[in-house]
Enzyme design. Structure first.
Site, PDB file in Angstrom:
ATOM      1  N   HIS A 216       0.857  -1.193  -0.005  1.00 32.92           N
ATOM      2  CA  HIS A 216       0.101   0.068   0.060  1.00 32.92           C
ATOM      3  C   HIS A 216       0.861   1.337  -0.203  1.00 32.92           C
ATOM      4  CE1 HIS A 216      -4.471  -1.653   0.585  1.00 32.92           C
ATOM      5  NE2 HIS A 216      -3.532  -2.409   0.377  1.00 32.92           N
ATOM      6  N   SER A 220       0.191  -1.166  -6.165  1.00 35.61           N
ATOM      7  CA  SER A 220       0.192  -2.511  -7.088  1.00 35.61           C
ATOM      8  C   SER A 220       0.994  -2.427  -8.420  1.00 35.61           C
ATOM      9  CB  SER A 220      -1.260  -3.125  -7.460  1.00 35.61           C
ATOM     10  OG  SER A 220      -1.960  -3.253  -6.022  1.00 35.61           O
ATOM     11  N   LYS A 244     -14.514  -8.016  -8.039  1.00 37.23           N
ATOM     12  CA  LYS A 244     -13.949  -8.704  -8.732  1.00 37.23           C
ATOM     13  C   LYS A 244     -13.068  -9.870  -8.237  1.00 37.23           C
ATOM     14  CE  LYS A 244     -10.682  -8.635 -12.914  1.00 37.23           C
ATOM     15  NZ  LYS A 244     -10.483  -7.959 -14.059  1.00 37.23           N
ATOM     16  N   ASP A 245     -12.518  -9.504  -6.881  1.00 43.10           N
ATOM     17  CA  ASP A 245     -11.880 -10.642  -6.120  1.00 43.10           C
ATOM     18  C   ASP A 245     -13.073 -11.591  -5.519  1.00 43.10           C
ATOM     19  OD1 ASP A 245      -9.252  -9.740  -6.047  1.00 43.10           O
ATOM     20  OD2 ASP A 245      -9.319  -8.362  -4.288  1.00 43.10           O
ATOM     21  N   GLU A 288       4.544 -34.177   0.744  1.00 42.41           N
ATOM     22  CA  GLU A 288       3.324 -33.688   0.214  1.00 42.41           C
ATOM     23  C   GLU A 288       3.824 -33.197  -1.300  1.00 42.41           C
ATOM     24  OE1 GLU A 288      -0.074 -33.605   2.245  1.00 42.41           O
ATOM     25  OE2 GLU A 288       1.071 -34.924   1.412  1.00 42.41           O
TER      26      GLU A 288
END
Lengths: 424, 254
Positions: A216, A220, A244-245, A288
């Site tokens: 922040h 971005s 959108k998320d 894994e």
């Protein structure tokens, strides 16, 4: 009262709190009106998804801990007690178990996004390095979590992985004794792994907070990889990116649900349904799936110390990636050669994963060596040189006014993920 | 660059193709059977699972424990509370320690754990020529190939091939890794008598037993799948709605 915060909220209660502790102002600033590049594609969902995944893991984990016994005599049966007798215990456990896999899927895609669009480059180096710390913490947490059910693969996986530290000269054996709390993997190991498995996620939250705080500050990156120039280039985070998320989150939950409800043990190992037995080694000790690429790097060289060093180096190299990549163009869309080579790197990484699932014999040894070689060549040789040799395409002037025809047309954001109106 | 990329893809694909070839050297892949619980909507065949419980009780339970199950769990394959009480009371189970400090035994109750045939692993080994009969509570999940493998193993006993060197006391099985299994052929035709008149062939008993053991390992499966269908349907609807809202919000962005 000179230092009193001037709150702009109309609601008197919110205003009262906000004046004394401006959390509402902060949320409004960081998640409400926060200016966000308007050209994100769906790859930019994965950071938020990872955050959601972390919260799911912590929520389910706390309930599991209420019914789990971190004791080598009781651990296996207590997990089965959760599966059989605790109300919806099977649901909580399967969500937690498959949540680990989902966490790595989401995080690996998130990292790939960073690699493809050059999100690690100036001024986001520290943001990226914080991300690598998160990855390391995740791996440690996942590894210790896998030990807790105390099945055969838990036990032998823990034995193999902790033993790796013995390769280091002088301090190696001491480190291993410290990890074990004794002279083999046993009850003290399980105890401390449980304590650390419970602790590390909260450390993770701290680093995630720093990761987001740094984001922040610098803002971005975006699919074009160019800086935001005018307010026309951005949209407020809410409602544009909250919605959108949310779309991405719904799709993510569908995949998650299919795994949990219809194939909960698909990614697991049958051996872990057998209680740990120190006297009987399973035919094949495999970690894994999310650790398989590193496991393949470890086994690709015949020397144990060198293998261990390479394995750690495969993650540590990411810390210096911002300085290894000498190109100043961020997005692969405008880097015609890098755009190809990043896929070779992805193929090498997946190839390593496949190698890691097989015994190191015959073709698998050769393949894992080729892939390991490329994995490191890519970062240590190709990226430093490519920045100097490659001729990037013309960059658009701004996010809102891309040069016509100059778009690199990356193979990624095609089809349903990017509609014309979002490309801007 | 393109050449390099396709080369990598080729190596990757070759790796994937080679995988099953390497795996099949050890033991043949168990053939896939049709099971009532196989599909997304699949459920356990309760009559079959109950017959399977009978096979377990009369045959397998002589050597194999199922220590994670309680008699009350049998409600999950359709036994009534009265039937469960009757089943449990027919079994003698350990009841802790009596006032004199000696181990006590008594009639089982629905809350009792399944009776184990041996008091401990050493006793089990001693009675079975050194081999430990594995606990069957999770056996279906604990083997590669799951239910198909267990079915193949139960029906896979045969005469060893002419040149196959058998160790003493071992038995040949087509599907067991290494082909030499300590457990003698456990089932033979007509070994149990089913109350519902189903003919007790080896195949039928194996099928019923696998149904029971799959339930024992995954008692939550039916509830899980039914919940899953509803949740996935809800999420698909939710995705559609969310996407519609997203389109509307973004409609004014150019």
């Amino acid at each position: 009262m000179a230092g009193l915060h001037k709150s702009e909220f109309a609601n008197p209660v919110i205003n009262w709190i906000d004046t004394r502790l401006p959390v509402f102002t902060m949320l409004q600033k960081e998640y409400g009106v926060f200016p966000t590049p308007k050209n994100f594609n769906y790859f930019w969902n994965f950071g938020a998804l990872a955050m959601v995944n972390l919260m799911i893991m912590i929520a389910t984990g706390i309930f599991l801990a209420m019914n789990y016994q971190p004791n080598s005599e009781l651990a296996f049966d207590s997990v089965q007690h959760i599966m059989r007798d605790v109300n919806y215990g099977w649901l909580i456990r399967y969500v937690h178990q498959n949540g680990a896999s989902m966490f790595f899927i989401v995080t690996y895609i998130h990292i790939f996004r960073g690699l493809y669009y050059g999100s690690y480059k100036s001024p986001r180096e520290l943001l990226w390095m914080m991300g690598v710390v998160i990855l390391l913490l995740m791996m440690a947490t996942a590894f210790m979590g896998y030990v807790l059910p105390w099945g055969q693969m838990s036990y032998w996986g823990a034995t193999v992985i902790t033993n790796l530290f013995s390769a280091f000269p002088v301090v190696g054996p001491k480190i291993v004794t410290l990890l074990w709390g004794g002279f083999s993997v046993d009850n003290p190991t399980l105890n401390r792994f449980f304590a650390l498995h419970y602790l590390l996620p909260f450390v993770l939250i701290g680093v995630v907070f720093l990761h987001i705080a740094a984001l922040h500050v610098v803002g971005s990156n975006n699919p074009l990889g160019i800086d935001v120039k005018t307010p026309q280039d951005t949209l407020p985070f809410h409602p544009y990116y909250t919605i959108k998320d949310s779309v991405g989150m719904c799709v993510y939950l569908i995949v998650f649900a299919i795994l949990v409800f219809f194939a909960p043990n698909f990614l697991g190992d049958p051996n872990n349904f057998i209680p740990a037995n120190p006297l009987q080694t399973p035919a094949d000790i495999v970690p894994e799936w999310y650790f398989l690429p590193y496991y393949a790097i470890l086994r690709s060289v015949p020397n144990k110390l060198l293998g261990v060093c390479l394995m750690f180096a495969s993650i540590l190299v990411l810390f210096v990636l911002p300085w290894l990549d000498t190109s100043r163009v961020r997005s692969a869309r405008f880097r015609p050669i890098y755009r190809q080579l990043i896929w070779v790197w992805v193929a090498a990484f997946i190839g390593l994963g496949v190698c890691g699932a097989h015994k190191p014999e015959g073709v698998w040894v050769i393949l894992s060596r080729v892939c390991t070689l490329y994995y490191f060549l890519h970062f240590l040789v190709i990226l430093p040189l490519l920045g100097k040799l490659e001729r990037p395409l013309a960059l658009p002037e701004s996010i809102s006014q891309p040069v016509t025809g100059g778009r690199g047309g990356g193979p990624l954001p095609s089809g349903a993920t990017t509609k014309p109106m979002e490309k801007a | 660059m393109r050449a390099l990329r396709s080369l990598m893809a080729g190596i990757f694909a070759a790796g994937l193709l080679a995988a099953p070839v390497l795996a099949s050297e050890e033991a043949p892949h168990p053939p896939a059977q049709k099971w009532s619980f196989g599909s997304v909507f699949g459920t356990y065949d309760l009559a079959s699972a109950q017959r399977g419980f009978q096979v377990y009780s009369e045959v397998c339970a002589n050597c194999h424990s199922m220590r994670l199950l309680h008699y009350r769990d049998l409600a999950g394959i359709g036994f009534s509370p009265e039937q469960i009480k009757a089943i449990a009371s027919n079994v003698t189970v350990p009841m802790g320690i009596d006032d004199q400090g000696a181990p006590k035994e008594g009639k089982g109750t629905p809350a009792s754990k399944f009776r184990s045939p041996f008091p401990n692993d050493n006793a089990a080994r001693a009675a079975n020529g050194g081999a430990l009969p594995p606990d069957l509570s999770l056996i279906v999940n604990a083997r590669e190939g799951e239910y198909d493998y267990i079915f193949a193993l139960l029906t896979g006993y045969a005469e060893p091939p002419a040149k196959f060197a058998m160790q003493d006391g071992m038995n040949y099985n087509k599907y067991f890794p290494g082909h030499q299994i300590a457990m003698p052929k456990p089932l033979s035709d007509g070994q149990v008598t089913f109350a519902d008149g189903t003919s007790a062939s080896v195949e039928q008993m194996s099928r019923d037993l696998v149904m029971f053991l799959t339930w024992a390992a995954n008692p939550e499966m039916v509830e899980r799948k039914q919940m899953g269908v509803r949740i996935v349907l809800f999420l698909i609807l939710m995705t559609g709605l969310t996407y519609a809202v997203k389109r509307k919000i973004w409609a004014d962005v150019h």
